[in-house]
Design a protein around this motif. Structure first.
Motif, PDB file in Angstrom:
ATOM      1  N   ARG A  13       0.861  -1.178   0.000  1.00 51.24           N
ATOM      2  CA  ARG A  13       0.000   0.000   0.000  1.00 51.24           C
ATOM      3  C   ARG A  13       0.896   1.227   0.000  1.00 51.24           C
ATOM      4  O   ARG A  13       1.853   1.310   0.754  1.00 51.24           O
ATOM      5  N   ASP A  55      -4.207   7.184  -1.539  1.00 49.45           N
ATOM      6  CA  ASP A  55      -3.429   5.960  -1.441  1.00 49.45           C
ATOM      7  C   ASP A  55      -3.656   5.077  -2.653  1.00 49.45           C
ATOM      8  O   ASP A  55      -4.488   5.370  -3.511  1.00 49.45           O
ATOM      9  N   ARG A  84       0.961   5.566   0.209  1.00 53.37           N
ATOM     10  CA  ARG A  84       0.208   6.755   0.642  1.00 53.37           C
ATOM     11  C   ARG A  84       1.071   7.970   0.308  1.00 53.37           C
ATOM     12  O   ARG A  84       2.203   8.075   0.744  1.00 53.37           O
ATOM     13  N   TYR A 137      -6.104  12.796   1.584  1.00 52.64           N
ATOM     14  CA  TYR A 137      -5.571  11.435   1.622  1.00 52.64           C
ATOM     15  C   TYR A 137      -5.635  10.825   0.239  1.00 52.64           C
ATOM     16  O   TYR A 137      -6.675  10.868  -0.426  1.00 52.64           O
TER      17      TYR A 137
END
Length: 119
Positions: A29, A40, A31, A38
């Motif tokens: 993942r 991601d 980010r 946000y």
């Protein structure tokens, strides 16, 4: 400390991102850092991270543009200072930052910021 839990950074389309492995997903993942919101992305390979990251960042920037939102945080002048702490504290600090999927420096800044809100 498990080495797989230590976040790493990569650059995608000129933007830094923190990468961590998520065992539950059997995938990586990412980010993005330095954004006002946000953003991601997930993939099971490093090559896929680059592709998915570019797609996510492009969609994030398009959403910001259409909502008239500033996508990037403003760059503030950075100050430095020396911090002295026991060696054993450093290991705990690194682990705490890794659990938050952030750098030690960012973890310290975020922790200080939270503490100063209550001062």
């Amino acid at each position: 400390m498990n080495k797989a839990s230590i976040p790493n950074t990569i650059e995608i389309a000129g933007q830094s991102a923190v990468i961590s492995y998520v065992p539950e997903l059997n995938a990586f993942r990412g980010r993005f850092l330095g954004l006002t919101g946000y953003c991601d992305f997930v993939s099971d390979s490093i090559q896929g991270l680059h592709k998915e990251g570019e797609i996510s960042l492009r969609e994030y920037l398009d959403d910001c543009r259409s909502a008239n939102i500033t996508p990037f945080t403003s760059q503030e002048k950075v100050k430095t200072f020396t911090l002295r702490y026991p060696e054993s504290f450093g290991e705990r600090l690194s682990q705490a930052a890794a659990e938050q999927e952030t750098s030690v420096n960012s973890f310290i800044i975020e922790t200080l910021n939270e503490r100063m809100k209550h001062a």
